[in-house]
Design an enzyme around this catalytic site. Structure first.
Site, PDB file in Angstrom:
ATOM      1  N   HIS A 243       0.789  -1.237   0.000  1.00  0.00           N
ATOM      2  CA  HIS A 243       0.000   0.000   0.000  1.00  0.00           C
ATOM      3  C   HIS A 243       0.826   1.296   0.000  1.00  0.00           C
ATOM      4  O   HIS A 243       0.702   2.141  -0.886  1.00  0.00           O
ATOM      5  CB  HIS A 243      -0.911   0.041   1.237  1.00  0.00           C
ATOM      6  CG  HIS A 243      -1.795  -1.150   1.387  1.00  0.00           C
ATOM      7  ND1 HIS A 243      -2.929  -1.331   0.630  1.00  0.00           N
ATOM      8  CD2 HIS A 243      -1.737  -2.218   2.214  1.00  0.00           C
ATOM      9  CE1 HIS A 243      -3.526  -2.463   0.987  1.00  0.00           C
ATOM     10  NE2 HIS A 243      -2.820  -3.012   1.948  1.00  0.00           N
TER      11      HIS A 243
HETATM   12  C1  BDR Z   1      -2.809   0.681   5.476  1.00  0.00           C
HETATM   13  O1  BDR Z   1      -2.990   0.123   6.769  1.00  0.00           O
HETATM   14  C2  BDR Z   1      -1.766  -0.300   7.305  1.00  0.00           C
HETATM   15  O2  BDR Z   1      -1.890  -1.566   7.850  1.00  0.00           O
HETATM   16  C3  BDR Z   1      -0.755  -0.216   6.196  1.00  0.00           C
HETATM   17  O3  BDR Z   1       0.510   0.192   6.706  1.00  0.00           O
HETATM   18  C4  BDR Z   1      -1.318   0.813   5.264  1.00  0.00           C
HETATM   19  O4  BDR Z   1      -0.910   2.110   5.607  1.00  0.00           O
HETATM   20  C5  BDR Z   1      -3.513  -0.207   4.474  1.00  0.00           C
HETATM   21  O5  BDR Z   1      -4.878  -0.258   4.756  1.00  0.00           O
END
Ligand code: BDR
Ligand code: CA
Length: 314
Positions: A243
């Protein structure tokens, strides 16, 4: 070439770690002024530890790292150890970091740095819950014109949520903060699940990270192998989404991404849909757009860029 000045607001997290490494491996284009840590994937004492570990891995023990908000604005902290492990950075064996945190609170430093800057000169990249950024904007609204852009990872519309059926983790953890940020008037580029789930890691790509033959490559391979097991179990397929690096990749190569300017609001009342990012994709509200909502990415271009910049770290 003028470097873009960037503040990364983060809750590391393996994918946050990759975002930080991507930025630090792109020193020709980006001048990372500092990292501001927030509670999210794990509590603040661990996100500040993990940010220091990653800067040391990148050979940047000089980086300024600040501890920010330990709790969301109004709600109790929700963490994501089931994804990131107990430390938030599970996978490799890490030595405890030697570098120190800065004494100043992250929000105070953000405000001070922005107020001293020219208008439109600093880009914020929040890749965790938006508590620090919202607190800074509320306490010092004068910082808004100083911000060139907020390029954030958060939200989901077409692909739903990943922490509840309706909400993505970063927005769910602090929906009140997210609402403040989306209403701030600062230009926003949002990297939601809609786009991050369009670029899934493959086993070959993770292997190519390990094949760099560097400490950075070895540690990233171990982090990513741990991190993607959760997504593969949940979503199937060969590998999970990466992400947070989407924000930095956008700064480096915006041509990899496609989106639309839309009006976005955040649900803060209903428990059922708490933290949902409600996107007016078809202009039903007549509200002027407040964000560019990214939905498409050149996946090969993205993973090629990340690999290239990890290699640049040596
Ligand atoms: C986001 O949530 C976190 O677990 C990850 O680092 C990312 O920023 C994805 O939904
Ligand atoms: Ca994150």
């Amino acid at each position: 070439m003028t470097k873009r000045q960037v503040i990364i607001d983060t809750d590391p997290g393996q994918d946050d770690a990759l975002a930080i490494l991507l930025a630090l491996g792109s020193s020709q284009e980006l001048d990372v002024l500092g990292l501001t840590c927030v509670a999210g994937n794990v509590p603040l004492d661990l996100t500040t530890r993990n940010a220091r570990i990653i800067c040391e891995l990148a050979g940047r023990p000089d980086m300024a790292i600040f501890a920010g908000c330990a709790e969301p604005l109004e709600r109790s902290l929700v963490t994501a150890e089931e994804v990131h492990g107990k430390t938030g950075l599970d996978g490799p064996d890490w030595a405890e970091p030697a570098m120190q945190l800065q004494d100043q609170h992250a929000v105070d430093w953000m405000i001070e740095t922005l107020l001293a800057a020219d208008d439109g000169s600093i880009t914020l990249c929040p890749v965790g819950p938006l508590t620090n950024v919202a607190t800074a904007l509320t306490r010092a609204p004068d910082i808004a014109p100083k911000i060139a852009e907020i390029v954030l990872m958060g939200g989901g519309y077409f692909k739903g949520g990943n922490i509840t059926p309706a909400a993505e983790f970063n927005i769910y953890v602090d929906p009140q903060a997210a609402k403040i940020v989306f209403a701030s008037g600062v230009p926003i580029v949002a990297m939601p699940l809609d786009v991050t789930h369009e670029a899934l890691m493959s086993k070959d790509w993770v292997a190519s990270v390990g094949a760099l033959g560097t400490d950075v490559g070895d540690k990233c391979q171990a982090m990513l192998s741990f991190y993607e097991r959760y997504d593969v179990e949940r979503y199937g397929g060969d590998g999970g989404p990466l992400h947070d690096p989407a924000t930095i990749a956008y700064l480096l190569k915006p041509e990899l991404y496609t989106g639309k300017k839309v009006f976005v609001d955040v649900e803060v009342d209903s428990e059922l849909t708490m933290g949902m990012t409600v996107v007016d994709w078809w202009g039903k509200t007549n509200n002027p757009p407040n964000a560019t909502w990214i939905t498409e990415v050149d996946s090969d271009g993205f993973f090629g860029l990340v690999l290239e910049r990890l290699a640049a770290l040596g």
